[in-house]
Design a protein around this motif. Structure first.
Motif, PDB file in Angstrom:
ATOM      1  N   ARG A 166      11.436  12.446  40.528  1.00 52.49           N
ATOM      2  CA  ARG A 166      10.849  11.255  41.171  1.00 52.49           C
ATOM      3  C   ARG A 166      10.482  10.199  40.137  1.00 52.49           C
ATOM      4  O   ARG A 166      10.650   9.000  40.379  1.00 52.49           O
ATOM      5  N   VAL A 167      10.006  10.632  38.989  1.00 48.55           N
ATOM      6  CA  VAL A 167       9.662   9.685  37.924  1.00 48.55           C
ATOM      7  C   VAL A 167      10.938   9.053  37.376  1.00 48.55           C
ATOM      8  O   VAL A 167      11.004   7.837  37.178  1.00 48.55           O
ATOM      9  N   ARG A 168      11.964   9.869  37.161  1.00 45.94           N
ATOM     10  CA  ARG A 168      13.247   9.349  36.690  1.00 45.94           C
ATOM     11  C   ARG A 168      13.771   8.294  37.657  1.00 45.94           C
ATOM     12  O   ARG A 168      14.255   7.242  37.263  1.00 45.94           O
ATOM     13  N   GLN A 169      13.642   8.556  38.943  1.00 48.19           N
ATOM     14  CA  GLN A 169      14.108   7.614  39.963  1.00 48.19           C
ATOM     15  C   GLN A 169      13.305   6.306  39.915  1.00 48.19           C
ATOM     16  O   GLN A 169      13.873   5.225  40.021  1.00 48.19           O
ATOM     17  N   GLU A 170      11.992   6.413  39.739  1.00 49.07           N
ATOM     18  CA  GLU A 170      11.154   5.208  39.638  1.00 49.07           C
ATOM     19  C   GLU A 170      11.603   4.333  38.467  1.00 49.07           C
ATOM     20  O   GLU A 170      11.691   3.106  38.596  1.00 49.07           O
ATOM     21  N   VAL A 171      11.857   4.959  37.335  1.00 51.44           N
ATOM     22  CA  VAL A 171      12.290   4.214  36.143  1.00 51.44           C
ATOM     23  C   VAL A 171      13.642   3.552  36.413  1.00 51.44           C
ATOM     24  O   VAL A 171      13.831   2.366  36.132  1.00 51.44           O
ATOM     25  N   ASN A 172      14.571   4.294  36.976  1.00 48.34           N
ATOM     26  CA  ASN A 172      15.896   3.746  37.250  1.00 48.34           C
ATOM     27  C   ASN A 172      15.852   2.614  38.267  1.00 48.34           C
ATOM     28  O   ASN A 172      16.627   1.660  38.168  1.00 48.34           O
ATOM     29  N   GLU A 173      14.953   2.682  39.224  1.00 51.83           N
ATOM     30  CA  GLU A 173      14.828   1.600  40.212  1.00 51.83           C
ATOM     31  C   GLU A 173      14.419   0.298  39.544  1.00 51.83           C
ATOM     32  O   GLU A 173      14.923  -0.764  39.885  1.00 51.83           O
ATOM     33  N   ARG A 174      13.493   0.385  38.584  1.00 51.85           N
ATOM     34  CA  ARG A 174      13.064  -0.840  37.884  1.00 51.85           C
ATOM     35  C   ARG A 174      14.236  -1.431  37.105  1.00 51.85           C
ATOM     36  O   ARG A 174      14.436  -2.631  37.074  1.00 51.85           O
ATOM     37  N   ALA A 175      15.024  -0.562  36.480  1.00 50.60           N
ATOM     38  CA  ALA A 175      16.146  -1.042  35.663  1.00 50.60           C
ATOM     39  C   ALA A 175      17.241  -1.654  36.533  1.00 50.60           C
ATOM     40  O   ALA A 175      17.856  -2.647  36.142  1.00 50.60           O
ATOM     41  N   ARG A 176      17.482  -1.072  37.699  1.00 54.47           N
ATOM     42  CA  ARG A 176      18.531  -1.606  38.578  1.00 54.47           C
ATOM     43  C   ARG A 176      18.226  -3.032  39.038  1.00 54.47           C
ATOM     44  O   ARG A 176      19.113  -3.759  39.446  1.00 54.47           O
ATOM     45  N   LEU A 186       5.352   2.221  33.538  1.00 60.85           N
ATOM     46  CA  LEU A 186       5.805   1.444  34.691  1.00 60.85           C
ATOM     47  C   LEU A 186       4.662   0.653  35.312  1.00 60.85           C
ATOM     48  O   LEU A 186       4.825  -0.529  35.649  1.00 60.85           O
ATOM     49  N   ALA A 187       3.514   1.269  35.456  1.00 59.09           N
ATOM     50  CA  ALA A 187       2.360   0.586  36.043  1.00 59.09           C
ATOM     51  C   ALA A 187       1.926  -0.585  35.161  1.00 59.09           C
ATOM     52  O   ALA A 187       1.606  -1.676  35.664  1.00 59.09           O
ATOM     53  N   TYR A 188       1.941  -0.369  33.856  1.00 54.28           N
ATOM     54  CA  TYR A 188       1.580  -1.452  32.938  1.00 54.28           C
ATOM     55  C   TYR A 188       2.567  -2.610  33.083  1.00 54.28           C
ATOM     56  O   TYR A 188       2.174  -3.770  33.183  1.00 54.28           O
ATOM     57  N   GLY A 189       3.861  -2.290  33.103  1.00 52.34           N
ATOM     58  CA  GLY A 189       4.872  -3.325  33.266  1.00 52.34           C
ATOM     59  C   GLY A 189       4.736  -4.048  34.596  1.00 52.34           C
ATOM     60  O   GLY A 189       4.853  -5.270  34.662  1.00 52.34           O
ATOM     61  N   ASP A 190       4.475  -3.310  35.658  1.00 54.12           N
ATOM     62  CA  ASP A 190       4.305  -3.922  36.980  1.00 54.12           C
ATOM     63  C   ASP A 190       3.147  -4.911  36.992  1.00 54.12           C
ATOM     64  O   ASP A 190       3.172  -5.888  37.736  1.00 54.12           O
ATOM     65  N   GLY A 191       2.141  -4.652  36.180  1.00 52.55           N
ATOM     66  CA  GLY A 191       0.955  -5.513  36.159  1.00 52.55           C
ATOM     67  C   GLY A 191       1.088  -6.745  35.288  1.00 52.55           C
ATOM     68  O   GLY A 191       0.199  -7.604  35.301  1.00 52.55           O
ATOM     69  N   LEU A 192       2.165  -6.860  34.543  1.00 52.24           N
ATOM     70  CA  LEU A 192       2.342  -8.033  33.676  1.00 52.24           C
ATOM     71  C   LEU A 192       2.877  -9.214  34.481  1.00 52.24           C
ATOM     72  O   LEU A 192       3.837  -9.076  35.239  1.00 52.24           O
ATOM     73  N   ALA A 193       2.275 -10.357  34.294  1.00 52.75           N
ATOM     74  CA  ALA A 193       2.703 -11.559  35.027  1.00 52.75           C
ATOM     75  C   ALA A 193       3.943 -12.191  34.392  1.00 52.75           C
ATOM     76  O   ALA A 193       4.773 -12.769  35.084  1.00 52.75           O
ATOM     77  N   GLU A 194       4.065 -12.052  33.084  1.00 53.38           N
ATOM     78  CA  GLU A 194       5.179 -12.668  32.365  1.00 53.38           C
ATOM     79  C   GLU A 194       6.457 -11.843  32.550  1.00 53.38           C
ATOM     80  O   GLU A 194       6.472 -10.631  32.312  1.00 53.38           O
ATOM     81  N   ASP A 195       7.539 -12.497  32.981  1.00 51.84           N
ATOM     82  CA  ASP A 195       8.810 -11.814  33.222  1.00 51.84           C
ATOM     83  C   ASP A 195       9.320 -11.087  31.992  1.00 51.84           C
ATOM     84  O   ASP A 195       9.763  -9.941  32.074  1.00 51.84           O
ATOM     85  N   ARG A 196       9.268 -11.742  30.844  1.00 51.99           N
ATOM     86  CA  ARG A 196       9.799 -11.156  29.612  1.00 51.99           C
ATOM     87  C   ARG A 196       9.071  -9.862  29.250  1.00 51.99           C
ATOM     88  O   ARG A 196       9.682  -8.857  28.924  1.00 51.99           O
ATOM     89  N   GLY A 197       7.751  -9.878  29.316  1.00 50.55           N
ATOM     90  CA  GLY A 197       6.972  -8.692  28.992  1.00 50.55           C
ATOM     91  C   GLY A 197       7.210  -7.570  29.982  1.00 50.55           C
ATOM     92  O   GLY A 197       7.375  -6.410  29.597  1.00 50.55           O
ATOM     93  N   ARG A 198       7.228  -7.899  31.268  1.00 51.47           N
ATOM     94  CA  ARG A 198       7.471  -6.890  32.297  1.00 51.47           C
ATOM     95  C   ARG A 198       8.850  -6.261  32.105  1.00 51.47           C
ATOM     96  O   ARG A 198       9.002  -5.044  32.133  1.00 51.47           O
ATOM     97  N   LEU A 199       9.848  -7.086  31.840  1.00 48.08           N
ATOM     98  CA  LEU A 199      11.202  -6.602  31.623  1.00 48.08           C
ATOM     99  C   LEU A 199      11.265  -5.689  30.399  1.00 48.08           C
ATOM    100  O   LEU A 199      11.853  -4.615  30.443  1.00 48.08           O
ATOM    101  N   ARG A 200      10.622  -6.107  29.317  1.00 50.21           N
ATOM    102  CA  ARG A 200      10.621  -5.310  28.086  1.00 50.21           C
ATOM    103  C   ARG A 200      10.030  -3.926  28.349  1.00 50.21           C
ATOM    104  O   ARG A 200      10.583  -2.912  27.942  1.00 50.21           O
TER     105      ARG A 200
END
Length: 124
Positions: free
Chosen positions: A65-75, A33-47
């Motif tokens: 709490r980790v499960r919730q963090e992951v689900n929040e990004r997907a929502r 999640l942290a790696y994805g949050d740090g990506l500037a490109e939408d496609r990469g962050r989404l992937r």
């Protein structure tokens, strides 16, 4: 996590999360999640965020709490609410199909489905 946005590493990352002990699994998913949050490109962050979501399938024991963090990004993007979000999902690749709600409707296959044009049996 430097390979998390690379589709060739998808299965490796999913297996690593699946085989990790609960504490390690939580660490891997948080790093993803942290790696994805740090990506500037939408496609990469989404992937990367959707890859984390796909990893939950085999994360039988995980800090809620980790499960919730992951689900929040997907929502934030599932289900897609615009053509642009649909295009981004389509660019992520075929693994996103298993994450979409309502994918069990009808008798369609990956080859016939497009997030830009859902099958008639799944029309909302």
């Amino acid at each position: 996590m430097e390979h998390a946005a690379d589709s060739q590493w998808e299965d490796v990352i999913r297996m690593a999360v699946a085989h990790a002990r609960p504490r390690e699994r939580a660490e891997l998913l948080r790093e993803l999640l942290a790696y994805g949050d740090g990506l500037a490109e939408d496609r990469g962050r989404l992937r990367v965020h959707l890859l984390a979501l796909a990893c939950l399938e085999h994360a039988t024991e995980l800090d809620p709490r980790v499960r919730q963090e992951v689900n929040e990004r997907a929502r934030a993007i599932l289900p897609p609410r615009s053509r642009e979000e649909s295009r981004l999902l389509a660019e992520v690749g075929p693994f996103v199909l298993e994450l979409l709600p309502g994918t069990s409707c009808g008798t369609w296959t990956r080859a016939r489905w497009s997030p830009l044009r859902p099958p008639p049996s799944c029309a909302r």
